[in-house]
Design a protein around this motif. Sequence first.
Motif, PDB file in Angstrom:
ATOM      1  N   ILE A  94       3.416 -14.291  -1.072  1.00  0.00           N
ATOM      2  CA  ILE A  94       4.189 -13.347  -0.265  1.00  0.00           C
ATOM      3  C   ILE A  94       5.210 -12.570  -1.097  1.00  0.00           C
ATOM      4  O   ILE A  94       5.257 -11.341  -1.026  1.00  0.00           O
ATOM      5  CB  ILE A  94       4.813 -14.068   0.945  1.00  0.00           C
ATOM      6  N   PRO A  95       6.018 -13.233  -1.949  1.00  0.00           N
ATOM      7  CA  PRO A  95       6.938 -12.441  -2.776  1.00  0.00           C
ATOM      8  C   PRO A  95       6.220 -11.503  -3.738  1.00  0.00           C
ATOM      9  O   PRO A  95       6.698 -10.397  -3.990  1.00  0.00           O
ATOM     10  CB  PRO A  95       7.722 -13.505  -3.553  1.00  0.00           C
ATOM     11  N   VAL A  96       5.076 -11.921  -4.278  1.00  0.00           N
ATOM     12  CA  VAL A  96       4.352 -11.058  -5.222  1.00  0.00           C
ATOM     13  C   VAL A  96       3.947  -9.758  -4.526  1.00  0.00           C
ATOM     14  O   VAL A  96       4.014  -8.677  -5.115  1.00  0.00           O
ATOM     15  CB  VAL A  96       3.114 -11.777  -5.789  1.00  0.00           C
ATOM     16  N   LEU A  97       3.540  -9.866  -3.254  1.00  0.00           N
ATOM     17  CA  LEU A  97       3.127  -8.680  -2.508  1.00  0.00           C
ATOM     18  C   LEU A  97       4.231  -7.628  -2.469  1.00  0.00           C
ATOM     19  O   LEU A  97       3.980  -6.431  -2.550  1.00  0.00           O
ATOM     20  CB  LEU A  97       2.760  -9.067  -1.078  1.00  0.00           C
ATOM     21  N   TYR A 137      -3.695   4.690   0.364  1.00  0.00           N
ATOM     22  CA  TYR A 137      -2.794   3.625   0.845  1.00  0.00           C
ATOM     23  C   TYR A 137      -3.551   2.328   1.068  1.00  0.00           C
ATOM     24  O   TYR A 137      -3.091   1.251   0.680  1.00  0.00           O
ATOM     25  CB  TYR A 137      -2.072   4.072   2.114  1.00  0.00           C
ATOM     26  N   ALA A 138      -4.724   2.416   1.675  1.00  0.00           N
ATOM     27  CA  ALA A 138      -5.549   1.220   1.872  1.00  0.00           C
ATOM     28  C   ALA A 138      -5.921   0.620   0.521  1.00  0.00           C
ATOM     29  O   ALA A 138      -5.900  -0.601   0.330  1.00  0.00           O
ATOM     30  CB  ALA A 138      -6.807   1.571   2.667  1.00  0.00           C
ATOM     31  N   TRP A 139      -6.244   1.519  -0.433  1.00  0.00           N
ATOM     32  CA  TRP A 139      -6.623   1.078  -1.776  1.00  0.00           C
ATOM     33  C   TRP A 139      -5.474   0.334  -2.446  1.00  0.00           C
ATOM     34  O   TRP A 139      -5.657  -0.743  -3.019  1.00  0.00           O
ATOM     35  CB  TRP A 139      -7.071   2.309  -2.580  1.00  0.00           C
ATOM     36  N   ILE A 140      -4.270   0.894  -2.345  1.00  0.00           N
ATOM     37  CA  ILE A 140      -3.113   0.238  -2.988  1.00  0.00           C
ATOM     38  C   ILE A 140      -2.785  -1.089  -2.303  1.00  0.00           C
ATOM     39  O   ILE A 140      -2.473  -2.089  -2.955  1.00  0.00           O
ATOM     40  CB  ILE A 140      -1.887   1.185  -2.982  1.00  0.00           C
ATOM     41  N   LEU A 141      -2.940  -1.099  -0.980  1.00  0.00           N
ATOM     42  CA  LEU A 141      -2.691  -2.349  -0.252  1.00  0.00           C
ATOM     43  C   LEU A 141      -3.694  -3.412  -0.694  1.00  0.00           C
ATOM     44  O   LEU A 141      -3.328  -4.560  -0.987  1.00  0.00           O
ATOM     45  CB  LEU A 141      -2.798  -2.105   1.258  1.00  0.00           C
ATOM     46  N   ALA A 142      -4.966  -3.001  -0.797  1.00  0.00           N
ATOM     47  CA  ALA A 142      -6.004  -3.943  -1.222  1.00  0.00           C
ATOM     48  C   ALA A 142      -5.727  -4.430  -2.635  1.00  0.00           C
ATOM     49  O   ALA A 142      -5.852  -5.618  -2.939  1.00  0.00           O
ATOM     50  CB  ALA A 142      -7.378  -3.278  -1.143  1.00  0.00           C
ATOM     51  N   LEU A 166       0.252  -8.862 -14.474  1.00  0.00           N
ATOM     52  CA  LEU A 166      -0.173 -10.188 -14.055  1.00  0.00           C
ATOM     53  C   LEU A 166       0.635 -11.275 -14.772  1.00  0.00           C
ATOM     54  O   LEU A 166       1.126 -12.230 -14.151  1.00  0.00           O
ATOM     55  CB  LEU A 166      -1.664 -10.347 -14.369  1.00  0.00           C
ATOM     56  N   ALA A 167       0.824 -11.085 -16.086  1.00  0.00           N
ATOM     57  CA  ALA A 167       1.585 -12.067 -16.866  1.00  0.00           C
ATOM     58  C   ALA A 167       3.004 -12.180 -16.322  1.00  0.00           C
ATOM     59  O   ALA A 167       3.522 -13.282 -16.125  1.00  0.00           O
ATOM     60  CB  ALA A 167       1.596 -11.672 -18.337  1.00  0.00           C
ATOM     61  N   GLY A 168       3.612 -11.022 -16.058  1.00  0.00           N
ATOM     62  CA  GLY A 168       4.978 -11.035 -15.545  1.00  0.00           C
ATOM     63  C   GLY A 168       5.053 -11.698 -14.180  1.00  0.00           C
ATOM     64  O   GLY A 168       5.939 -12.518 -13.916  1.00  0.00           O
ATOM     65  N   MET A 169       4.124 -11.356 -13.307  1.00  0.00           N
ATOM     66  CA  MET A 169       4.092 -11.936 -11.964  1.00  0.00           C
ATOM     67  C   MET A 169       3.945 -13.458 -12.032  1.00  0.00           C
ATOM     68  O   MET A 169       4.649 -14.201 -11.348  1.00  0.00           O
ATOM     69  CB  MET A 169       2.911 -11.362 -11.171  1.00  0.00           C
ATOM     70  N   VAL A 170       3.006 -13.927 -12.864  1.00  0.00           N
ATOM     71  CA  VAL A 170       2.778 -15.373 -12.998  1.00  0.00           C
ATOM     72  C   VAL A 170       4.034 -16.043 -13.535  1.00  0.00           C
ATOM     73  O   VAL A 170       4.481 -17.069 -13.022  1.00  0.00           O
ATOM     74  CB  VAL A 170       1.570 -15.649 -13.922  1.00  0.00           C
ATOM     75  N   VAL A 221      -3.864  -8.481  -6.584  1.00  0.00           N
ATOM     76  CA  VAL A 221      -2.918  -8.952  -7.603  1.00  0.00           C
ATOM     77  C   VAL A 221      -2.199 -10.210  -7.116  1.00  0.00           C
ATOM     78  O   VAL A 221      -2.065 -11.196  -7.848  1.00  0.00           O
ATOM     79  CB  VAL A 221      -1.888  -7.849  -7.952  1.00  0.00           C
ATOM     80  N   ALA A 222      -1.765 -10.201  -5.852  1.00  0.00           N
ATOM     81  CA  ALA A 222      -1.064 -11.360  -5.307  1.00  0.00           C
ATOM     82  C   ALA A 222      -1.982 -12.576  -5.297  1.00  0.00           C
ATOM     83  O   ALA A 222      -1.572 -13.691  -5.660  1.00  0.00           O
ATOM     84  CB  ALA A 222      -0.559 -11.059  -3.894  1.00  0.00           C
ATOM     85  N   GLY A 223      -3.244 -12.357  -4.892  1.00  0.00           N
ATOM     86  CA  GLY A 223      -4.199 -13.466  -4.853  1.00  0.00           C
ATOM     87  C   GLY A 223      -4.457 -14.019  -6.233  1.00  0.00           C
ATOM     88  O   GLY A 223      -4.448 -15.236  -6.442  1.00  0.00           O
TER      89      GLY A 223
END
Lengths: 277, 371
Positions: A212-215, A74-79, A150-154, A84-86
Amino acid sequence: MPGSSSNTERAGRLTRWLVTAPPAAFLVVFFLLPALIMAAASFREPGEFGGLAPLAAGGMNLDAYRFIVDDPIYAWILAKSFAVAGLTTLICLLLAYPLAMRIVRSPRRRRDLLVLLVILPFASNFLIRIYAWMIILGPLGLLYSPVAVLAGMVYVHLPFMILPLYTNLEKHDPALLEAAQDLGAGRWARFWRVTWPLSLPGVLSGSALVFIPVLGMFAVPELLGGTGDLLIGNLIKEQFLDNRDWPLGAALSLVLTAAVLAVAGLSAALTRNRGQA
Amino acid sequence: MLNRATAGPTMALLEIRNITRRFGKLEAVKDVSLDIEAGEFFTLLGPSGCGKTTILRMIAGFDEPDAGALFLDGQPLAGIPPERRPVHTVFQSYALFPHLTVAGNIAFPLEMAGRGRDEIRRRTGETLALVHLEDKGDAFPHELSGGQKQRVALARGLVNKPRLLLLDEPLGALDAKLRERMQGELIALQREVGVTFVFVTHAQQEALALSHRIAVMNEGRIEQLDVPEVLYSAPRNRFVADFIGTINLIAADVVEATRHGLRLAAPGLGEIAAPPVAAVAAGSHGALALRPEHLRIAADTGRAGLKNHFAGTVGEYLFLGDVTVYKVRLDNGLLLEALATNAGPGRASFHEIGARVRVEWRHDAGVFLEH
């Protein structure tokens, strides 16, 4: 006359109340209450077929949180989600900044058209646009990869970076750049010493609107990412829809909210210090 | 203090040679040439659109002439961008950096020039003291009054000791009282630092008060370039006469021109004696230009004291405290403005409206301007 002045004061207070009460009520019912329900749910036991177990049978405990802390996944996925958000925020910033500058510097009549083009994608359905990306990425062999996520998020969040940057840059006084040049600043010095520091409020609000939305985003990684690209948003969604472990889902989303608030508080503190320096 | 040009004594600091600048069909600057000497307070004066700001921008490097050239210390300026010219500007809007403190604003040109940390601190402090803002170093521009912003802009322009400081209507945004005080400060500052100032303004009084020399511009050309006293007392043409101060123009023909003076015939008035003007011969047409303070007003009784005297009626008067301005209509219909000082003892007394008066002036007053 004290009587009449207190009367107008009272009338003013009443108007303020009438204006602010509906949105306040809305926020309480649809934002604060669900959040509290969510917080309470995270301490409950999951029901047999989803939902929550009756309070009498399950009681309140910290099981869900213990579960999150015990399993490092869980910590790994959160990180990973933060990374990814950053990264998405950074790429959006790098793409949006020159674009916003270009829009600001184009003739006034063309500016409105360009801004319209930026927000035009919102006119079509979000899922259709993501499926379009699947059609683009598939033949390239990039579908179901971190690059695709990443492409989709951007792609989805770029307008949220461009618009605040544009509104900020548009307000800059061109005389400041001329003054800087007159006083010996070359092209780079003009950007880093004048344009960039003055645009920081725009950079920050754009970054918040992307980060925030990406998260919390689960649709993009689900559709474009592979099985290894699970992010915190997907995890939360899974707990509610697939695993039917509401308390764990609720606990995960509270952890996410706390992490976001911590980041936001940190960046606010940092910029306040910078502003005073 | 100022590192003077190493070239010969005859070379001007800034030489402008036959520059022309066109914007589409409009010729904003037409074949202008002028020299600005080191240490000078030089003013470009003219109505808006006369080309003065365009010249300033060409000196700063934000614009290039279509023809002609500019030389600073004998070196051509063509192709050198603004950031590499030893010329700084005080902008009309001040253009202070809002995200930097007063000290940060003043340090900016020093940082751009790559000065050392200690030198920057020392010179920023010195310059703050020069403009009397020692206690405002940590303030941000939005916390300052108009006059203080003005001083920061000046300090920022002067701190790196430019060869030329350009000032683009810097007092335009200040109220009248403050403007007057800043004029005094500007003169004192320029004398103290010895930097050459090139000042652009449309306010003729400001130009007269501040400048060593003034170029009066109109429609892209220099109409006259002279020291303020000469511009005021001997304007070369009607535009200059009209633009600087107040002037009375009396249409007249030259009857006789000698070394000692002119004999003029004014339609409906008669003969007028005027001072000689080189290259004006009998038979030429023009107007006698007279400043209001050259005219004397007396009650229309007794003998005239001066050679030129004409009867008229007081149309109106403006009491300004130190002086009273009379508008007198002569019997031929011509309206003249005359200035009377209120230097007499006791309360000021006036020639009332409608009173018959005699307007008179000396035979050597004014200047004849040919058409």
